[in-house]
Design an enzyme around this catalytic site. Structure first.
Site, short mmCIF file in Angstrom:
data_model
loop_
_atom_site.label_atom_id
_atom_site.label_comp_id
_atom_site.label_asym_id
_atom_site.label_seq_id
_atom_site.Cartn_x
_atom_site.Cartn_y
_atom_site.Cartn_z
N ARG A 166 8.76 2.23 15.00
CA ARG A 166 7.30 2.55 14.27
C ARG A 166 6.44 1.40 13.79
O ARG A 166 7.38 0.37 13.28
CB ARG A 166 7.64 3.34 13.02
CG ARG A 166 7.45 4.97 13.36
CD ARG A 166 8.09 5.78 12.33
NE ARG A 166 7.32 5.61 10.94
CZ ARG A 166 7.66 6.43 10.07
NH1 ARG A 166 8.55 7.44 10.06
NH2 ARG A 166 6.94 6.21 8.81
N LYS A 194 14.72 12.77 4.25
CA LYS A 194 13.87 13.99 3.70
C LYS A 194 13.29 14.63 4.90
O LYS A 194 13.29 15.82 5.10
CB LYS A 194 12.87 13.41 2.67
CG LYS A 194 11.29 13.86 2.82
CD LYS A 194 10.67 12.90 1.67
CE LYS A 194 9.82 11.73 2.01
NZ LYS A 194 8.84 11.92 3.01
N ARG A 221 16.55 3.04 11.63
CA ARG A 221 15.45 3.80 12.23
C ARG A 221 14.57 2.76 12.79
O ARG A 221 13.99 3.19 13.85
CB ARG A 221 14.65 4.61 10.95
CG ARG A 221 13.66 5.42 11.53
CD ARG A 221 13.16 6.27 10.67
NE ARG A 221 11.88 5.72 9.64
CZ ARG A 221 11.14 6.29 8.67
NH1 ARG A 221 11.67 7.53 8.61
NH2 ARG A 221 10.48 5.56 8.23
N ARG A 240 1.84 12.90 -3.18
CA ARG A 240 2.46 11.42 -3.21
C ARG A 240 1.77 10.62 -4.75
O ARG A 240 2.23 9.47 -5.00
CB ARG A 240 2.00 10.57 -2.16
CG ARG A 240 3.20 10.31 -1.08
CD ARG A 240 2.70 9.83 0.08
NE ARG A 240 3.72 8.89 0.69
CZ ARG A 240 4.26 9.35 1.80
NH1 ARG A 240 3.96 10.46 2.39
NH2 ARG A 240 4.88 8.38 2.77
N ARG A 282 6.34 0.31 0.76
CA ARG A 282 6.27 2.04 0.90
C ARG A 282 7.39 2.06 -0.17
O ARG A 282 7.22 3.14 -0.94
CB ARG A 282 6.90 2.43 2.19
CG ARG A 282 5.40 2.65 2.99
CD ARG A 282 5.62 2.52 4.49
NE ARG A 282 6.71 3.55 4.89
CZ ARG A 282 7.55 3.29 6.08
NH1 ARG A 282 7.46 2.33 6.71
NH2 ARG A 282 8.30 4.39 6.37
P1 AMP Z 1 5.69 9.22 6.04
O1 AMP Z 1 6.09 9.43 7.24
O2 AMP Z 1 5.63 10.45 5.05
O3 AMP Z 1 6.39 8.18 5.56
O4 AMP Z 1 4.25 8.76 6.08
C1 AMP Z 1 3.64 7.63 6.74
C2 AMP Z 1 2.53 7.03 6.23
O5 AMP Z 1 1.36 8.02 6.30
C3 AMP Z 1 2.48 6.48 4.92
O6 AMP Z 1 2.94 5.21 4.69
C4 AMP Z 1 1.17 6.61 4.41
O7 AMP Z 1 0.35 5.68 4.95
C5 AMP Z 1 0.66 7.82 5.20
N1 AMP Z 1 0.65 9.23 4.57
C6 AMP Z 1 1.54 10.20 4.54
N2 AMP Z 1 1.40 10.99 3.71
C7 AMP Z 1 0.56 10.75 2.91
C8 AMP Z 1 -0.17 10.99 1.51
N3 AMP Z 1 0.27 12.33 1.04
N4 AMP Z 1 -1.17 10.28 0.88
C9 AMP Z 1 -1.53 9.11 1.69
N5 AMP Z 1 -0.75 8.73 2.69
C10 AMP Z 1 0.02 9.28 3.24
#
Ligand code: AMP
Length: 192
Positions: A135, A15, A129, A90, A146
């Site tokens: 990461r 995505k 990744r 989310r 996740r």
């Molecule tokens: P992502 O790169 O989108 O997978 O985000 C990495 C991490 O950031 C997630 O596992 C959450 O801990 C935090 N995060 C990102 N977007 C959100 C959101 N909309 N609400 C809460 N936590 C978020």
């Protein structure tokens, strides 16, 4: 024509990559909440320290923190021409908050793109990744957590967007260019 889109899909569905390609094609900005949190973590500021305590475990950062951050970002001038939101909303609270933020800006969402992929494919992509990006939240436990949170809290949001006639679902498996074409076709439907 400016487009206001959300892109949804489980971690590993490609995505982020597809959001960037689509943003370039449409001439709009991408707003990735994960990227914003990561930049605060890299800066070591207060928001970054708070976010890290959640992201490192694969948990969501509390809504009040995330919502305030998104509200602020969506009010910036570069967003006026449209945007692709990646990683937000989310959960149900964030869906309501996004509607509220956009209403207060005198606008609303044009469409929600959902990228799909099966769990086996997702785990394989995330393992690749993890090896490349190192990461902190790409540990096996955090990845599984996740994907579970996505299935429990985020995937059901697609039903409410579908009921509002906003959802387009795109198969996310395949070559990047191939998926990008599928998304472009789906977005052409949103625009017409
Ligand atoms: P992502 O790169 O989108 O997978 O985000 C990495 C991490 O950031 C997630 O596992 C959450 O801990 C935090 N995060 C990102 N977007 C959100 C959101 N909309 N609400 C809460 N936590 C978020």
């Amino acid at each position: 024509m400016s487009l206001r889109l959300v892109i949804m899909g489980p971690q590993g569905s490609g995505k982020g990559t597809q959001a960037a390609l689509l943003a370039e094609r449409l001439g709009v900005v991408t707003i990735s909440t994960g990227d914003i949190f990561r930049s605060h973590m890299a800066a070591g500021d207060e928001l970054g320290t708070l976010a890290q305590s959640y992201t490192s475990r694969g948990e969501l950062v509390p809504d009040e923190v995330t919502n305030a951050m998104v509200r602020q970002r969506l009010a910036e001038p570069d967003v006026a021409e449209g945007f692709i939101l990646d990683g937000y909303p989310r959960n149900c609270t964030q869906v309501d908050e996004l509607d509220d933020i956009l209403a207060s800006l005198g606008t609303r969402l044009d469409g929600v793109i959902e990228l799909t992929a099966d769990r086996g494919e997702l785990l394989a992509r995330m393992a690749r990744r993890a090896a490349i990006e190192q990461r902190e939240d790409d540990t096996e436990d955090a990845i599984a957590r996740r994907l579970d949170i996505y299935a429990e809290q985020t995937a059901p949001l697609t039903a409410s967007y579908a009921a509002r006639g906003l959802l387009v679902t795109v198969e996310g498996t395949g070559e990047i260019a191939e998926v990008a074409e599928r998304i472009a076709t789906a977005v052409a439907g949103v625009r017409s």
